[in-house]
Design a protein around this motif. Sequence first.
Motif, short mmCIF file in Angstrom:
data_model
loop_
_atom_site.label_atom_id
_atom_site.label_comp_id
_atom_site.label_asym_id
_atom_site.label_seq_id
_atom_site.Cartn_x
_atom_site.Cartn_y
_atom_site.Cartn_z
N VAL A 45 7.28 -11.50 -0.90
CA VAL A 45 7.66 -10.22 -1.49
C VAL A 45 6.47 -9.25 -1.48
O VAL A 45 6.61 -8.09 -1.08
N MET A 46 5.31 -9.71 -1.88
CA MET A 46 4.14 -8.82 -1.89
C MET A 46 3.76 -8.43 -0.46
O MET A 46 3.37 -7.28 -0.23
N GLY A 47 3.88 -9.35 0.48
CA GLY A 47 3.60 -9.01 1.87
C GLY A 47 4.55 -7.94 2.39
O GLY A 47 4.14 -7.02 3.10
N MET A 48 5.82 -8.05 2.01
CA MET A 48 6.79 -7.03 2.42
C MET A 48 6.48 -5.68 1.77
O MET A 48 6.53 -4.64 2.43
N LEU A 49 6.17 -5.69 0.47
CA LEU A 49 5.83 -4.45 -0.22
C LEU A 49 4.62 -3.77 0.41
O LEU A 49 4.63 -2.56 0.66
N LEU A 50 3.58 -4.55 0.66
CA LEU A 50 2.37 -3.98 1.25
C LEU A 50 2.62 -3.52 2.68
O LEU A 50 2.10 -2.47 3.09
N SER A 51 3.40 -4.28 3.44
CA SER A 51 3.69 -3.89 4.83
C SER A 51 4.50 -2.60 4.88
O SER A 51 4.20 -1.69 5.67
N LEU A 52 5.52 -2.50 4.05
CA LEU A 52 6.32 -1.28 4.02
C LEU A 52 5.48 -0.08 3.58
O LEU A 52 5.62 1.01 4.13
N THR A 53 4.61 -0.30 2.62
CA THR A 53 3.73 0.78 2.17
C THR A 53 2.78 1.20 3.28
O THR A 53 2.62 2.39 3.55
N GLY A 54 2.17 0.23 3.94
CA GLY A 54 1.25 0.54 5.03
C GLY A 54 1.94 1.26 6.18
O GLY A 54 1.41 2.23 6.73
N LEU A 55 3.14 0.81 6.53
CA LEU A 55 3.88 1.46 7.61
C LEU A 55 4.34 2.86 7.22
O LEU A 55 4.33 3.78 8.05
N ALA A 56 4.71 3.05 5.97
CA ALA A 56 5.10 4.38 5.51
C ALA A 56 3.92 5.34 5.55
O ALA A 56 4.04 6.49 5.99
N LYS A 68 -3.15 18.52 3.14
CA LYS A 68 -2.70 18.60 1.74
C LYS A 68 -1.42 17.78 1.55
O LYS A 68 -1.31 16.98 0.62
N TRP A 69 -0.43 17.97 2.44
CA TRP A 69 0.83 17.25 2.31
C TRP A 69 0.68 15.77 2.62
O TRP A 69 1.35 14.92 2.03
N ARG A 70 -0.23 15.42 3.53
CA ARG A 70 -0.51 14.00 3.79
C ARG A 70 -0.98 13.32 2.52
O ARG A 70 -0.52 12.22 2.19
N LEU A 71 -1.92 13.95 1.83
CA LEU A 71 -2.45 13.36 0.60
C LEU A 71 -1.39 13.27 -0.49
O LEU A 71 -1.29 12.26 -1.20
N ILE A 72 -0.57 14.30 -0.63
CA ILE A 72 0.48 14.29 -1.66
C ILE A 72 1.50 13.20 -1.37
O ILE A 72 1.86 12.41 -2.26
N ILE A 73 1.96 13.12 -0.13
CA ILE A 73 2.99 12.12 0.22
C ILE A 73 2.41 10.72 0.14
O ILE A 73 3.06 9.79 -0.38
N ALA A 76 2.22 9.69 -3.43
CA ALA A 76 3.55 9.33 -3.95
C ALA A 76 3.96 7.94 -3.47
O ALA A 76 4.54 7.16 -4.25
N ILE A 77 3.64 7.61 -2.23
CA ILE A 77 3.97 6.28 -1.69
C ILE A 77 3.19 5.20 -2.45
O ILE A 77 3.75 4.17 -2.84
N VAL A 78 1.90 5.44 -2.68
CA VAL A 78 1.08 4.46 -3.40
C VAL A 78 1.56 4.33 -4.85
O VAL A 78 1.63 3.22 -5.40
N LEU A 79 1.92 5.45 -5.48
CA LEU A 79 2.46 5.40 -6.85
C LEU A 79 3.75 4.58 -6.90
O LEU A 79 3.93 3.77 -7.81
N LEU A 80 4.61 4.77 -5.92
CA LEU A 80 5.84 3.99 -5.85
C LEU A 80 5.55 2.50 -5.70
O LEU A 80 6.18 1.66 -6.33
N LEU A 81 4.56 2.16 -4.87
CA LEU A 81 4.15 0.76 -4.72
C LEU A 81 3.67 0.20 -6.05
O LEU A 81 4.09 -0.90 -6.46
N LEU A 82 2.81 0.93 -6.74
CA LEU A 82 2.27 0.44 -8.01
C LEU A 82 3.35 0.28 -9.08
O LEU A 82 3.33 -0.70 -9.84
N LEU A 83 4.28 1.21 -9.14
CA LEU A 83 5.38 1.10 -10.11
C LEU A 83 6.28 -0.09 -9.79
O LEU A 83 6.72 -0.82 -10.69
#
Length: 100
Positions: A45-56, A68-73, A76-83
Amino acid sequence: MNNLKTTSKQRLTVTFGIIAFILLIPAIAMQFTKEVDWNLFDFVVMGMLLSLTGLAIELVARKVTSTKWRLIITGAIVLLLLLTWAELAVGLFGTPFAGS
């Protein structure tokens, strides 16, 4: 164009290397303490979460041209991973997703 593919392949290699390193941390910790008790499902599960985050994040790096938009998006992706991680780990929000 060929140089771009090489750079993308190198970034993906680095991304999956970082994911492997992150997954090694609990694997090594399990050897020294009983506090860390992961099973195969946890690693998958953690491997899938990290892989999806890395690919996103890689997709954002390739497609979004504004820094600016790269950093914002990416934030948001990292925040979603942490939540998601917090919910799976301790049921922070008490959803059925965490098994509670």
